[in-house]
Design a protein around this motif. Structure first.
Motif, short mmCIF file in Angstrom:
data_model
loop_
_atom_site.label_atom_id
_atom_site.label_comp_id
_atom_site.label_asym_id
_atom_site.label_seq_id
_atom_site.Cartn_x
_atom_site.Cartn_y
_atom_site.Cartn_z
N ARG A 139 0.81 -1.22 0.00
CA ARG A 139 0.00 0.00 0.00
C ARG A 139 0.85 1.27 0.00
N ASP A 140 2.03 1.19 -0.55
CA ASP A 140 2.88 2.37 -0.64
C ASP A 140 2.19 3.45 -1.46
N SER A 141 2.32 4.69 -1.01
CA SER A 141 1.65 5.80 -1.69
C SER A 141 2.17 6.03 -3.11
N LYS A 142 3.35 5.49 -3.42
CA LYS A 142 3.89 5.67 -4.78
C LYS A 142 3.15 4.81 -5.80
N PHE A 143 2.37 3.81 -5.32
CA PHE A 143 1.52 3.05 -6.22
C PHE A 143 0.20 3.82 -6.38
N THR A 144 0.19 4.71 -7.34
CA THR A 144 -0.95 5.61 -7.53
C THR A 144 -2.06 4.92 -8.33
N ASN A 145 -3.17 5.65 -8.50
CA ASN A 145 -4.28 5.12 -9.31
C ASN A 145 -3.85 4.89 -10.75
N ILE A 146 -2.97 5.76 -11.25
CA ILE A 146 -2.48 5.59 -12.63
C ILE A 146 -1.69 4.30 -12.75
N PHE A 147 -0.91 3.97 -11.70
CA PHE A 147 -0.18 2.70 -11.70
C PHE A 147 -1.14 1.53 -11.84
N ASP A 148 -2.24 1.54 -11.08
CA ASP A 148 -3.21 0.44 -11.15
C ASP A 148 -3.89 0.39 -12.51
N VAL A 149 -4.13 1.56 -13.12
CA VAL A 149 -4.80 1.58 -14.41
C VAL A 149 -3.96 0.90 -15.48
N VAL A 150 -2.64 0.98 -15.38
CA VAL A 150 -1.76 0.33 -16.36
C VAL A 150 -2.08 -1.16 -16.44
N PHE A 151 -2.32 -1.79 -15.30
CA PHE A 151 -2.61 -3.22 -15.29
C PHE A 151 -4.09 -3.51 -15.49
N ALA A 152 -4.94 -2.61 -14.96
CA ALA A 152 -6.38 -2.82 -15.13
C ALA A 152 -6.77 -2.77 -16.60
N SER A 153 -6.04 -2.01 -17.41
CA SER A 153 -6.34 -1.94 -18.84
C SER A 153 -6.12 -3.27 -19.54
N GLU A 154 -5.37 -4.15 -18.91
CA GLU A 154 -5.13 -5.50 -19.45
C GLU A 154 -5.92 -6.55 -18.68
N ASP A 155 -6.94 -6.09 -17.94
CA ASP A 155 -7.80 -6.99 -17.15
C ASP A 155 -7.02 -7.75 -16.08
N ILE A 156 -6.01 -7.10 -15.55
CA ILE A 156 -5.23 -7.68 -14.44
C ILE A 156 -5.76 -7.07 -13.14
#
Length: 249
Positions: A139-156
């Protein structure tokens, strides 16, 4: 004083000295000795790095180009050679060898930098990204929402570790990272049976020989006796992908 001031004289002035060049050179050597020689009372112990040990450090680095300086130092510690990591770093640096051959490193990671590190492997994977289902992160703050979107765009799907449990995933991450860098990224796996075979042999190497930092660069096996010379025998594992070293009797 004459030795120190000689460099300030002109070429003509140097020819008019009342002492021989050999005398000036002797004075200069004495001056340097007094400036840099450490008093005996302040010595911290330990023996100096011999030329043979330097050659051994360079040999391990040459035969294992993916090893960083601490990995080399750990292998030497497992063989019974006492040498500081900083000394190994200096030997490799002076020989023109990168002491830590890893890319994409920064001492000040930010959210943007971490996000870029996520984009890089996804671009390299291309269509193969569909093979991945989950990403586990803390849960490090450097893992931003944009970071998650990179993987969510590939259904990860993003799975976060428990709150205030920084070590919850650390052991697994360390093992997975090590086995990938030293084995899976460097060998072509043909099938499931082949994967089990190479992993079985690597596990034996990891548990019986590879230096462990948590054990002060020792393996579970008893450490060898203090070496009497620098002769080593190399054992190749996995067709020479991994090297193990032992003392020659």
């Amino acid at each position: 004083m004459f030795a120190a001031l000689t460099r300030l004289l002109s070429q003509v002035g140097r020819l008019q000295r009342i002492v021989t060049p050999a005398t000036v050179l002797r004075w200069h050597r004495n001056l340097v000795t007094r400036r840099w020689t450490q008093p005996r009372g302040r010595r911290t112990g330990g023996r100096s790095t011999t030329s043979e040990l330097r050659r051994l450090v360079l040999r391990l680095a040459a035969e294992n180009p993916t090893w960083e300086y601490r990995r080399v130092q750990g292998e030497l510690a497992g063989l019974g050679y006492s040498i500081a990591p900083s000394t190994v770093w200096l030997i490799l640096k002076r020989a023109g060898i990168d002491p830590a051959p890893h890319l994409g490193i920064t001492t000040h990671p930010t959210g943007d930098w971490v996000t870029q590190q996520a984009r890089n492997p996804m671009m390299d994977l291309g269509d193969r990204a569909a093979q991945f289902t989950f990403l586990i992160r803390d849960r490090d703050s450097k893992f931003t929402n944009i970071f998650d979107v990179v993987f969510a765009s590939e259904d990860i799907r993003i799975l976060r570790t428990p709150v205030r449990a920084p070590r919850a995933n650390a052991i697994a991450e360390r093992w997975i990272g090590t086995v990938r860098r030293e084995l899976l990224d460097r060998i072509l796996i043909l099938n499931h049976r082949h994967l089990e075979t190479v992993l079985t042999e690597y596990v034996a190497h990891f548990n019986d020989h590879r230096p462990h930092r948590a054990l002060h660069h020792a393996a579970p096996l008893p450490p060898p006796a203090s070496p009497s010379d620098l002769r080593l025998r190399r054992r190749n594992r996995l067709g020479g992908l991994i090297h193990e070293y032992a003392q020659v009797a």
